[in-house]
Design a protein around this motif. Structure first.
Motif, mmCIF file in Angstrom:
data_model
loop_
_atom_site.group_PDB
_atom_site.id
_atom_site.type_symbol
_atom_site.label_atom_id
_atom_site.label_comp_id
_atom_site.label_asym_id
_atom_site.label_seq_id
_atom_site.Cartn_x
_atom_site.Cartn_y
_atom_site.Cartn_z
ATOM 1 N N PHE A 17 -20.186 20.784 -37.167
ATOM 2 C CA PHE A 17 -21.245 21.634 -38.076
ATOM 3 C C PHE A 17 -22.321 20.677 -38.678
ATOM 4 O O PHE A 17 -23.396 20.902 -38.703
ATOM 5 N N ASP A 18 -21.980 19.439 -39.186
ATOM 6 C CA ASP A 18 -22.758 18.410 -39.832
ATOM 7 C C ASP A 18 -23.657 17.986 -38.696
ATOM 8 O O ASP A 18 -25.145 17.929 -39.033
ATOM 9 N N VAL A 19 -23.430 17.683 -37.748
ATOM 10 C CA VAL A 19 -24.256 17.267 -36.407
ATOM 11 C C VAL A 19 -25.141 18.113 -36.215
ATOM 12 O O VAL A 19 -26.346 18.106 -36.050
ATOM 13 N N GLU A 20 -24.731 19.449 -35.972
ATOM 14 C CA GLU A 20 -25.489 20.647 -35.472
ATOM 15 C C GLU A 20 -26.737 21.017 -36.552
ATOM 16 O O GLU A 20 -27.782 21.167 -36.215
ATOM 17 N N THR B 157 -32.243 9.392 -38.044
ATOM 18 C CA THR B 157 -31.267 8.333 -38.391
ATOM 19 C C THR B 157 -30.069 9.104 -38.851
ATOM 20 O O THR B 157 -28.928 8.512 -38.471
ATOM 21 N N ARG B 158 -30.034 10.252 -39.683
ATOM 22 C CA ARG B 158 -29.056 10.768 -40.321
ATOM 23 C C ARG B 158 -28.079 11.364 -38.986
ATOM 24 O O ARG B 158 -26.943 11.461 -39.040
ATOM 25 N N LEU B 159 -29.053 12.113 -38.048
ATOM 26 C CA LEU B 159 -28.369 12.607 -37.150
ATOM 27 C C LEU B 159 -27.517 11.585 -36.252
ATOM 28 O O LEU B 159 -26.477 11.785 -35.752
ATOM 29 N N ALA B 160 -28.049 10.440 -36.008
ATOM 30 C CA ALA B 160 -27.415 9.468 -35.320
ATOM 31 C C ALA B 160 -25.848 8.936 -36.103
ATOM 32 O O ALA B 160 -24.859 8.817 -35.467
ATOM 33 N N GLU B 161 -25.903 8.809 -37.518
ATOM 34 C CA GLU B 161 -24.784 8.452 -38.326
ATOM 35 C C GLU B 161 -23.865 9.571 -38.039
ATOM 36 O O GLU B 161 -22.532 9.356 -37.920
ATOM 37 N N MET B 162 -24.158 10.950 -38.155
ATOM 38 C CA MET B 162 -23.259 11.956 -38.044
ATOM 39 C C MET B 162 -22.748 12.185 -36.763
ATOM 40 O O MET B 162 -21.544 12.442 -36.559
#
Length: 313
Positions: free
Chosen positions: A131-134, A114-119
Motif C-alpha cells: 500500500f505504501d508503494v502504491e 526517492t521515497r518511492l524507490a526506498e519503499m
C-alpha cells in the motif's frame, strides 16, 4: 452598352435609307423601338442570369489574441501592420512565476521518486507494505502531471502568431497586465493565409451559378485592371434566414430578397494577398447560359475598370 448598340443600328439605318437600300416607310420608322425591345428581351435581361454582376469585397478572418495564462507583459515583439509568419512571437509574459512553479514541482517530484524507490526496496525485502508503494507511486504520477501542466504554462508565456498575418490597432505595451479572459483580448490579429472574396448577387440572378465557373473582377484600388478567378461556392445561408434560440415565439418581420453571397478565389495568389481587407470592386460571373451575353458583360466590366480612375463610389 444597350445605347451603343442602338446608336450603331440607327447609324446603319440612316446610311441604308440615304443609299435607298431600304424604304423609309412606317416599318423602318418604328424599327428602332422594335430593335430596342428585342435587345432588352433577348439579350440584356437574360444577361443578368447568364452573366450576373455584383459588388465584390475582400474580407479576412480576424483572430482575437487571448493568452492562455495571466501575467505582466515584459515584451511586445509585434509591430502594427507588419507582416508576420505563423509561429513568430507576438508578445511575452513575465515567466518568473511560472519558472518558479516548475522548479518547485520538480523538487517535489525528485523527493517523491526517492521515497518511492526506498519503499520499493523495503517491500522487496519483505519489511514494507504494498500500500505504501502504491501511495508513493500515485503521488509521483500526480506530480508528473502537475509538472507537465506547469511546463505548458511556462511555454505559453510566449504568445505566437496563429497564422500568417499581421497585428492591427496595436495598443498593448510593456508593463500591461493581460488575462486569459475571452472578453478581454490583448490584440487583434488579421489572418492573411487565405484571401476571401465575396460577391453579392441578386437572388433572381443566382439560379445558374455553380462552383468552378469563371469570374472576372475589377477593384477600386487597381483601376483599369481586370483580375480572373473561379467560383468556390455559393453560401447557402444569410442572416435574414437564420433562426437563433430564444424564449420568444416567432416574431414576424418584413421579408426582402437580400442578395446571396458567392465566394470567389482569385487566380493570382500574390495579387490576392496584396489586397487589404475591405477592398471593394465589381465582379461578373460567367455561367453556362446566355453565352452571347458574356462578351457584352466583359465590355461592361472593363468600362467600370476604366471609370474607377475617377469614380470613387
Amino acid at each position: 452598352m444597350i445605347a451603343v448598340l442602338l446608336n450603331v443600328y440607327l447609324a446603319l439605318l440612316f446610311v441604308l435609307v440615304k443609299l435607298k437600300v431600304v424604304p423609309f416607310n412606317l416599318f423602318w420608322k418604328i424599327s428602332p423601338a422594335i430593335v430596342l425591345l428585342a435587345l432588352m428581351l433577348g439579350l440584356f435581361i437574360p444577361m443578368n442570369w447568364g452573366a450576373p454582376q455584383g459588388p465584390a469585397i475582400v474580407v479576412r478572418n480576424s483572430v482575437a489574441i487571448v493568452p492562455d495564462i495571466s501575467g505582466e507583459v515584459v515584451e511586445v515583439a509585434a509591430k502594427a501592420n507588419v507582416p508576420l509568419k505563423a509561429g513568430e512571437v507576438l508578445f511575452r509574459i513575465d515567466p518568473v512565476p511560472f519558472e518558479s512553479q516548475v522548479k518547485a514541482i520538480e523538487a517535489q517530484l525528485k523527493l517523491a521518486e526517492t521515497r518511492l524507490a526506498e519503499m520499493s526496496q523495503l517491500q522487496n525485502r519483505g519489511t514494507g507494505r504494498a500500500f505504501d508503494v502504491e501511495e508513493r507511486q500515485a503521488n509521483a504520477d500526480q506530480l508528473k502531471a502537475q509538472l507537465e501542466g506547469a511546463k505548458w504554462n511556462l511555454e505559453k508565456t510566449t504568445v505566437r502568431a496563429p497564422a500568417d498575418g499581421y497585428v492591427t490597432n496595436l495598443a498593448l505595451r510593456k508593463g500591461a497586465r493581460v488575462a486569459n479572459l475571452p472578453l478581454a483580448p490583448a490584440m487583434a490579429f488579421i489572418d492573411t493565409s487565405e484571401t476571401v472574396v465575396g460577391v453579392e448577387i441578386n437572388q433572381i440572378d443566382a439560379r445558374y451559378i455553380a462552383p468552378g465557373q469563371p469570374v472576372e473582377l475589377t477593384f477600386k484600388m487597381t483601376p483599369g485592371t481586370v483580375q480572373t478567378g473561379r467560383v468556390e461556392s455559393v453560401l447557402h445561408a444569410i442572416s435574414t434566414g437564420q433562426v437563433q434560440p430564444s424564449g420568444l415565439a416567432v416574431t414576424p418581420r418584413a421579408i426582402q430578397a437580400a442578395p446571396l453571397i458567392v465566394r470567389v478565389k482569385l487566380d493570382d495568389d500574390a495579387f490576392a494577398r496584396s489586397l487589404p481587407a475591405g477592398s471593394a470592386g465589381d465582379a461578373a460571373i460567367f455561367t453556362d447560359r446566355v453565352a452571347a451575353a458574356h462578351v457584352i458583360r466583359k465590355v461592361l466590366l472593363r468600362q467600370i475598370a476604366i471609370t474607377n480612375y475617377v469614380n470613387p463610389f
